[in-house]
Design a protein around this motif. Structure first.
Motif, mmCIF file in Angstrom:
data_model
loop_
_atom_site.group_PDB
_atom_site.id
_atom_site.type_symbol
_atom_site.label_atom_id
_atom_site.label_comp_id
_atom_site.label_asym_id
_atom_site.label_seq_id
_atom_site.Cartn_x
_atom_site.Cartn_y
_atom_site.Cartn_z
ATOM 1 N N LEU A 1 0.812 -1.220 0.000
ATOM 2 C CA LEU A 1 0.000 0.000 0.000
ATOM 3 C C LEU A 1 0.846 1.271 0.000
ATOM 4 N N LEU A 2 2.159 1.138 0.135
ATOM 5 C CA LEU A 2 3.027 2.315 0.167
ATOM 6 C C LEU A 2 3.611 2.542 -1.215
ATOM 7 N N ASP A 3 3.575 3.791 -1.658
ATOM 8 C CA ASP A 3 4.251 4.120 -2.903
ATOM 9 C C ASP A 3 4.815 5.528 -2.831
ATOM 10 N N CYS A 4 5.798 5.776 -3.674
ATOM 11 C CA CYS A 4 6.510 7.052 -3.695
ATOM 12 C C CYS A 4 5.602 8.145 -4.249
ATOM 13 N N PRO A 5 5.463 9.272 -3.538
ATOM 14 C CA PRO A 5 4.620 10.350 -4.045
ATOM 15 C C PRO A 5 5.235 11.070 -5.246
ATOM 16 N N VAL A 6 6.536 10.838 -5.499
ATOM 17 C CA VAL A 6 7.205 11.504 -6.611
ATOM 18 C C VAL A 6 7.097 10.677 -7.890
ATOM 19 N N CYS A 7 7.490 9.369 -7.802
ATOM 20 C CA CYS A 7 7.537 8.554 -9.018
ATOM 21 C C CYS A 7 6.545 7.397 -9.021
ATOM 22 N N SER B 1 6.728 4.566 -7.395
ATOM 23 C CA SER B 1 7.333 3.258 -7.147
ATOM 24 C C SER B 1 6.829 2.679 -5.835
ATOM 25 N N ALA B 2 6.658 1.356 -5.809
ATOM 26 C CA ALA B 2 6.228 0.683 -4.584
ATOM 27 C C ALA B 2 7.416 0.146 -3.793
ATOM 28 N N ASN B 3 8.626 0.386 -4.275
ATOM 29 C CA ASN B 3 9.827 -0.064 -3.561
ATOM 30 C C ASN B 3 10.197 0.969 -2.512
ATOM 31 N N ILE B 4 9.565 0.854 -1.348
ATOM 32 C CA ILE B 4 9.710 1.832 -0.271
ATOM 33 C C ILE B 4 10.364 1.163 0.928
ATOM 34 N N ALA B 5 11.274 1.887 1.577
ATOM 35 C CA ALA B 5 11.925 1.384 2.790
ATOM 36 C C ALA B 5 12.042 2.535 3.779
ATOM 37 N N LYS B 6 12.245 2.173 5.047
ATOM 38 C CA LYS B 6 12.495 3.205 6.053
ATOM 39 C C LYS B 6 13.893 3.756 5.817
ATOM 40 N N ALA B 7 14.012 5.078 5.872
ATOM 41 C CA ALA B 7 15.315 5.715 5.753
ATOM 42 C C ALA B 7 15.972 5.742 7.132
ATOM 43 N N VAL B 8 17.284 5.850 7.140
ATOM 44 C CA VAL B 8 17.999 5.958 8.407
ATOM 45 C C VAL B 8 17.624 7.279 9.046
ATOM 46 N N MET B 9 17.245 7.234 10.326
ATOM 47 C CA MET B 9 16.822 8.442 11.032
ATOM 48 C C MET B 9 17.663 8.607 12.285
ATOM 49 N N ALA B 10 18.004 9.831 12.592
ATOM 50 C CA ALA B 10 18.706 10.116 13.840
ATOM 51 C C ALA B 10 17.667 10.235 14.949
ATOM 52 N N PRO B 11 17.896 9.577 16.070
ATOM 53 C CA PRO B 11 16.919 9.686 17.153
ATOM 54 C C PRO B 11 16.921 11.090 17.749
ATOM 55 N N ASN B 12 15.790 11.506 18.235
ATOM 56 C CA ASN B 12 15.650 12.818 18.858
ATOM 57 C C ASN B 12 15.897 12.645 20.355
ATOM 58 N N LEU B 13 17.151 12.779 20.758
ATOM 59 C CA LEU B 13 17.526 12.580 22.153
ATOM 60 C C LEU B 13 17.881 13.901 22.804
ATOM 61 N N GLY B 14 17.447 14.074 24.019
ATOM 62 C CA GLY B 14 17.796 15.278 24.769
ATOM 63 C C GLY B 14 19.153 15.128 25.439
ATOM 64 N N ARG B 15 19.637 16.198 26.016
ATOM 65 C CA ARG B 15 20.901 16.191 26.735
ATOM 66 C C ARG B 15 20.754 15.344 27.987
ATOM 67 N N LYS B 16 21.809 14.656 28.357
ATOM 68 C CA LYS B 16 21.778 13.860 29.581
ATOM 69 C C LYS B 16 21.571 14.780 30.776
ATOM 70 N N GLY B 17 20.939 14.254 31.809
ATOM 71 C CA GLY B 17 20.649 15.035 33.003
ATOM 72 C C GLY B 17 21.899 15.491 33.747
ATOM 73 N N ASN B 18 23.017 14.762 33.588
ATOM 74 C CA ASN B 18 24.233 15.139 34.303
ATOM 75 C C ASN B 18 25.137 16.051 33.482
ATOM 76 N N GLN B 19 24.700 16.484 32.320
ATOM 77 C CA GLN B 19 25.502 17.381 31.496
ATOM 78 C C GLN B 19 25.023 18.816 31.686
ATOM 79 N N GLN B 20 25.963 19.711 31.819
ATOM 80 C CA GLN B 20 25.657 21.124 31.982
ATOM 81 C C GLN B 20 25.749 21.808 30.624
ATOM 82 N N PRO B 21 24.955 22.839 30.407
ATOM 83 C CA PRO B 21 25.065 23.563 29.146
ATOM 84 C C PRO B 21 26.409 24.279 29.069
ATOM 85 N N VAL B 22 26.904 24.420 27.858
ATOM 86 C CA VAL B 22 28.167 25.134 27.657
ATOM 87 C C VAL B 22 27.909 26.617 27.851
ATOM 88 N N VAL B 23 28.688 27.224 28.722
ATOM 89 C CA VAL B 23 28.538 28.648 28.997
ATOM 90 C C VAL B 23 29.718 29.367 28.366
#
Length: 165
Positions: A33-39, A41-63
């Motif tokens: 049921l998935l196809d490319c909105p541009v061309c 094509s039904a050959n669709i895969a998940k792209a590599v994504m960077a996770p949305n991670l916050g700063r660790k609790g023990n890290q201080q902001p750079v001042v």
């Protein structure tokens, strides 16, 4: 809702896909049921994504420091808003389309992924004639058309009844 970055492996086109869950993505992928909105094509895969991670609790902001060694006030990151400005006439048109589709579906039965089978049953007189809606693969819709059975896509996506809160 979960948003995946998707990629068309034929044309390397990247786009977003919104799904109710990872299983919804896998199910739609499996059923073609998935196809490319541009061309298209039904050959669709998940792209590599960077996770949305916050700063660790023990890290201080750079001042950073000013010339006279006073700390600069920390800068506050502003949220990114992916809201697209939609002209009022488009909003009105989409609103009318939503109402028209709701009216169309008010007396229609959701048949899920059994759409092609139920459409055949109705067409050949094995079931009572009534409006139905559901999901079907491109191949199933093509087969229905070859048999002379009309099946039209809905203008807007429809959530299955079991997915609604």
């Amino acid at each position: 809702m979960i948003i995946f970055d998707l990629i068309c492996t034929d044309g390397e086109h990247r786009f977003e896909g919104w799904f109710g869950s990872s299983n919804d993505y896998a199910d739609q992928q499996h059923r073609g049921l998935l196809d490319c909105p541009v061309c298209g094509s039904a050959n669709i895969a998940k792209a590599v994504m960077a996770p949305n991670l916050g700063r660790k609790g023990n890290q201080q902001p750079v001042v950073s420091r000013t010339v006279d060694d006073r700390p600069e006030p920390p800068t506050v990151a502003k949220p990114v808003i992916n809201k697209v400005a939609v002209p009022a006439e488009y909003q009105e048109m989409i609103g009318k389309l939503v109402k028209a589709q709701e009216k169309m579906l008010a007396n229609s039965e959701w048949v899920g992924d059994k759409f092609a089978d139920r459409a055949r049953d109705i067409h050949y007189g094995d079931a009572d004639e009534k409006p139905i809606h559901g999901t079907a693969s491109k191949e199933e819709v093509a087969d229905l058309a070859e048999e002379g059975i009309a099946a039209l896509p809905l203008p807007l996506p429809v959530l299955p009844p079991e997915s609604k809160n």
